[in-house]
Design an enzyme around this catalytic site. Structure first.
Site, short mmCIF file in Angstrom:
data_model
loop_
_atom_site.label_atom_id
_atom_site.label_comp_id
_atom_site.label_asym_id
_atom_site.label_seq_id
_atom_site.Cartn_x
_atom_site.Cartn_y
_atom_site.Cartn_z
N ASN A 91 9.41 -0.89 -6.36
CA ASN A 91 8.36 -0.85 -5.35
C ASN A 91 8.80 -1.46 -4.03
O ASN A 91 8.30 -1.08 -2.97
CB ASN A 91 7.10 -1.56 -5.88
CG ASN A 91 6.41 -0.75 -6.96
OD1 ASN A 91 6.07 0.41 -6.78
ND2 ASN A 91 6.22 -1.36 -8.13
N GLY A 119 2.84 -1.44 -9.71
CA GLY A 119 2.79 -1.74 -8.29
C GLY A 119 3.42 -3.04 -7.89
O GLY A 119 3.58 -3.32 -6.69
#
Length: 227
Positions: A122, A93
């Site tokens: 991301n 993430g």
């Protein structure tokens, strides 16, 4: 008789015990010096490869021990580069901004010889401005090179549903940063993997465990000349 024995003992102590003691001390000093020299040499010859990435390097959805970063450590040992230690500082993430915020502390802690920057995916998936991603990548390169670390920049692609313009700008950002710096560049870390359904997880974003050796191959060719 007693006086003669005492005289012999005195001579023995003065002429033998003291020189032997000095010899033993000298030998001990030599051994310690040799040990310290070996330790210093070993420390000097040891190197750290820091991998600063996202879920691609953090082994999302698979056993982390089978991820490409762990396989890299095994390959280094097999190829007689076992004086290199791999530190996986990847977090699923993470964006380039997240990586940038963590990098100074990592550089201070590990003093890496090589930094592999595998970030940006991301940023793209969240539609972040490419100018911001470019700035973050550039700053990470600057910080790493200021610490005398060599940098490997790993590029990534995003799905075409983000629009032709944005995906093109996203791709060119990696190319622009790579060409503006003295770094080693991997254009697409998932080359030969992303379009093969058997090597991708159901989300279509993350490679499977079976893809990890191929992923390592995509990196190894660029990394090897730096070792």
């Amino acid at each position: 008789m007693t006086e003669r024995f005492s005289a012999y003992r005195c001579i023995f102590q003065q002429n033998i015990i003291r020189p032997v003691t000095l010899v033993l001390i000298g030998l001990a000093f030599a051994v310690c010096s040799s040990t310290l020299a070996t330790a210093t040499e070993s420390q000097k010859d040891s190197h750290t490869i820091l991998v600063l990435g996202d879920s691609i390097s953090a082994g999302y959805g698979i056993d982390i021990e089978r991820g490409w970063v762990s396989l890299l450590q095994e390959k280094l040992k097999a190829e007689k580069y076992d004086h290199y230690k791999v530190v996986n500082a990847s977090i699923s993430g993470n964006t380039t901004g997240d990586g940038l915020s963590r990098l100074p502390k990592l550089l201070e802690e590990y003093s890496p010889t090589i930094v592999i920057v595998e970030l940006g995916g991301n940023d793209g998936l969240r539609g972040y401005p490419v100018k911001l991603m470019e700035k973050n990548l550039q700053t990470m390169i600057n910080l790493s090179q200021q610490q005398n670390a060599k940098v490997v920049l790993a590029g990534i692609e995003i799905p075409p549903n983000y629009g032709t313009r944005y995906t093109a700008l996203f791709r060119k950002t990696f190319q622009k940063v790579a060409s503006a710096n003295t770094v080693d560049y991997i254009p697409f870390i998932l080359e030969g993997i992303a379009l093969n359904p058997e090597l991708m997880q159901r989300d279509g974003i993350h490679p499977t465990e079976q893809a990890q050796p191929k992923l390592l191959d995509n990196i190894w060719g660029t990394l090897l000349p730096l070792l």
